[in-house]
Every structure is written in C-alpha cells, then in structure tokens.
Design an enzyme around this catalytic site. Sequence first.
Site, short mmCIF file in Angstrom:
data_model
loop_
_atom_site.label_atom_id
_atom_site.label_comp_id
_atom_site.label_asym_id
_atom_site.label_seq_id
_atom_site.Cartn_x
_atom_site.Cartn_y
_atom_site.Cartn_z
N HIS A 114 6.97 1.10 0.21
CA HIS A 114 6.47 -0.07 0.03
C HIS A 114 6.57 -0.81 -1.25
CE1 HIS A 114 2.97 -2.86 0.89
NE2 HIS A 114 3.05 -2.84 -0.47
N GLU A 115 6.19 0.04 -2.18
CA GLU A 115 6.41 -0.44 -3.73
C GLU A 115 7.93 -0.92 -3.99
OE1 GLU A 115 3.90 -1.56 -5.03
OE2 GLU A 115 2.66 -0.47 -3.55
N CYS A 133 -1.55 -4.82 1.23
CA CYS A 133 -0.69 -5.32 0.09
C CYS A 133 -1.73 -6.12 -0.57
CB CYS A 133 0.43 -5.59 0.47
SG CYS A 133 1.56 -6.39 -1.03
N HIS A 171 9.28 -4.19 -2.76
CA HIS A 171 8.88 -5.50 -3.57
C HIS A 171 10.04 -5.95 -4.75
CE1 HIS A 171 4.65 -6.40 -2.55
NE2 HIS A 171 4.34 -5.01 -2.52
NI NI Z 1 2.55 -4.47 -1.79
#
Ligand code: NI
Length: 173
Positions: free
Chosen positions: A142-143, A100, A146
């Site tokens: 993953h995104e 990341c 966030h």
């Molecule tokens: Ni990330």
Amino acid sequence: MAIKSILKMGDPFLLSTAKKVKKFNTPELNTLIQDMQETMESENGAGLAAPQIGVNLQVVIFGLEYNPRYPDAERVPYTVLINPVLNPLTKEIEEDWEGCLSVPNMRGRVPRFTKILYCGFDQYGESVNRSVEGFHARVVQHECDHLQGILYPMRITDLRMFGFTEALPVNQI
Ligand code: NI
C-alpha cells in the site's frame, strides 16, 4: 518537526511518481522522516508515504503496535524504507480491507500479494531486506504504491466492496 497536513485523493500531486533519494542522513531527510512520523502518529496511521505530505521522494514509513484504526491487525515493526524495490514471493493474492489517510473515513477491499520481498534503505543508508507476509506485506505494498501515484481505490476490483466506514456493515470490516 511538525505535523503536516495530508493531501487528499483528488489532489493531482498524489498521482505523481516519486524521485529516488540520493543522499542519506542529511538534516533535510531526517526532518522529513520526523515530520512523517509525527503526522502518522497524530492520525493513528499504520503507514505514510512522503508524497502524502507533498514531498516527491521515495520515502515511506510504517509500523503498527496497537492501533485503534486496526484493532485486530498483526504487529508490524516500525520501519523507514527509502528507494524501495518490491518482489512478490508467491502468485497468491488475497483481498482484505484497507484504509488510507488520503482517503479519510473510507475502506475498500484490495487484492495484494500475500508474500513479498522488500529491499531498500533506512535514513542512514543502511540496507533493509525483508521477506514478509500477511498484514506486513499488505502495508508495504500500500505505502509503496503511493510512490507510483497509485491510491488503493485504483486497485479495487469490485467497487461494491468500497464505502464509508460508518456505512459499511461492521461485521465485514
Ligand atoms: Ni495510503
């Protein structure tokens, strides 16, 4: 347009929950997306979420042609995804290495659903609706994490599988 600095893990802003985008195709939104795109490209990232550049909105971008950070990864089409909703299409979970831009020089093995359906909008308000698997599914999970204030190290179940890229055995990552 500009390359923005990326917030690093430890910055409390990365732990906040992002707000929904209400208006599409505005100059502000288009500038944000251009900035995110330039920032991601300058760092050779596979994805970037707006909170990583200090903007508290549900906007992520991702995509992978050839990327030296992930030389063996499958291709993922460049995508702008706004106000995303994710649904797993399987109970199957697989662990693989992730990195990341907010956690530089590190990698960790993260469990993710292998198949998901994701829905949302592009910057013009057109709907996006895709069933994906493998690396594509991993990047989206993953995104979108966030946007909920979740960084991948929070999902690692075995912290022995987390470390500096330069120190991890090359044949593992
Ligand atoms: Ni990330």
